[in-house]
Enzyme design. Structure first.
Site, PDB file in Angstrom:
ATOM      1  N   TYR A 135       7.271  -2.006   3.048  1.00  0.00           N
ATOM      2  CA  TYR A 135       5.976  -2.675   3.180  1.00  0.00           C
ATOM      3  C   TYR A 135       6.192  -4.171   2.990  1.00  0.00           C
ATOM      4  O   TYR A 135       6.536  -4.622   1.907  1.00  0.00           O
ATOM      5  CB  TYR A 135       5.004  -2.127   2.135  1.00  0.00           C
ATOM      6  CG  TYR A 135       3.588  -2.638   2.228  1.00  0.00           C
ATOM      7  CD1 TYR A 135       3.097  -3.294   3.353  1.00  0.00           C
ATOM      8  CD2 TYR A 135       2.711  -2.433   1.162  1.00  0.00           C
ATOM      9  CE1 TYR A 135       1.796  -3.749   3.417  1.00  0.00           C
ATOM     10  CE2 TYR A 135       1.397  -2.877   1.223  1.00  0.00           C
ATOM     11  CZ  TYR A 135       0.945  -3.530   2.357  1.00  0.00           C
ATOM     12  OH  TYR A 135      -0.349  -3.985   2.425  1.00  0.00           O
ATOM     13  N   LYS A 179       5.977  -1.099   7.445  1.00  0.00           N
ATOM     14  CA  LYS A 179       4.574  -1.483   7.561  1.00  0.00           C
ATOM     15  C   LYS A 179       4.547  -3.007   7.487  1.00  0.00           C
ATOM     16  O   LYS A 179       4.837  -3.600   6.459  1.00  0.00           O
ATOM     17  CB  LYS A 179       3.731  -0.884   6.442  1.00  0.00           C
ATOM     18  CG  LYS A 179       2.269  -1.353   6.469  1.00  0.00           C
ATOM     19  CD  LYS A 179       1.481  -0.861   5.259  1.00  0.00           C
ATOM     20  CE  LYS A 179       0.072  -1.447   5.263  1.00  0.00           C
ATOM     21  NZ  LYS A 179      -0.714  -1.045   4.070  1.00  0.00           N
TER      22      LYS A 179
END
Length: 303
Positions: free
Chosen positions: A142, A170
């Site tokens: 992330y 992500k």
């Protein structure tokens, strides 16, 4: 919908960054979480991310996180990928979170760069590798420098892409040019971390989105991705333009967790919009603003 695993989309295409429902006293409402998870999977989501930013991970505790993961996996784990956040600026803590998520039955982990501490890239790599080494679960990195300050450098992404359990990113950097290069270079599955940038990220090779707006318009977002996959990019654009007001409603305030909970509560899908400090619930002005926006988008009937 049956959960499937493909190399290109290891966690599906539409993942909802799910809120953590809470009772008015601030306790985690597991039953409401299960009901919400079922609703999301019934309406377009083929993945759920629990205990992330939208799930108020900084203020929920280890047993609560594990209980939520276990209950959601039991409820929808045969139909959707269930990822659990394992993010901390304390590597030992992040490792424990990963182990507990695995024990609770999670299908994958979301691992963020260590926030606040501002480690070197060597530290970012060592932290992430330690979390990835802690279990056999596949990992989605992330990258969200707006919250963590520290971004994954290209060389660090390249090193992490060689880890056998690191399979996806992500990307909440807003940097589509870097995403184009990194996705092609690393072979990792790229997911937009911003609803509003779904189409630009699909255009540079992303395979899906980790979404807040999917709490409200999951079926429609899934249709956008299907149209893109079919090569009908004009239809995808037209479908997405219709969703922009909902994306703005959820993301425009800068507090997606609050907006998600409030809208779900106003729509009768959450019994409470309660949050934990330092987050506070919306005041009457914001409630009225959100209610008006829901009416304007056709999601809520007017008076």
């Amino acid at each position: 919908m049956v959960r499937t695993d493909t190399p290109g989309r290891p966690f599906g295409s539409l993942l909802t960054a799910m809120v953590t429902p809470m009772s008015p006293d601030g306790s985690v409402d597991i039953d409401a979480g299960v009901a919400l998870a079922r609703h999301l999977v019934d309406h377009g989501s083929d993945g759920l991310v629990l205990n992330g930013t939208t799930g108020e991970a900084p203020t929920t505790h280890a047993p609560e996180k594990a209980d939520l993961v276990s209950a959601v996996v039991e409820a929808v784990g045969d139909r959707a990928h269930v990822l659990a956040g394992a993010g901390s600026n304390d590597t030992a803590h992040a490792v424990r979170m990963a182990e507990q998520a695995a024990e609770a039955g999670a299908h994958g982990l979301l691992v963020v760069t260590p926030y606040y501490s501002r480690p070197s890239q060597a530290g970012v790599y060592a932290h992430t590798a330690a979390v990835a080494d802690a279990t056999d679960l596949p990992v989605m990195l992330y990258d969200v420098p707006g919250r963590t300050v520290v971004r994954y450098a290209p060389a660090t992404l390249d090193r992490l892409a060689e880890h056998p359990r690191v399979v996806a990113v992500k990307d909440a950097t807003g940097d589509t040019q870097a995403a184009l290069r990194a996705a092609a270079r690393t072979g990792l599955a790229w997911y937009s971390g911003d609803d509003g940038l779904l189409l630009p990220f699909l255009a540079v090779g992303a395979v899906g989105v980790v979404s807040m707006a999917a709490h409200l318009v999951g079926d429609q977002l899934a249709a956008v991705i299907r149209a893109w996959d079919a090569g009908d990019h004009d239809a995808a654009r037209r479908r997405f333009v219709d969703l922009v007001p909902v994306v703005d409603l959820i993301a425009g305030s800068g507090n997606g967790a609050l907006r998600c909970k409030l809208t779900l509560h106003l729509l009768g899908r959450l019994p409470s919009a309660a949050m934990r400090l330092p987050q506070v619930e919306a005041d009457e002005t914001e409630i009225a603003e959100v209610r008006d926006a829901l009416v304007a988008t056709g999601l809520l009937e007017g008076d």
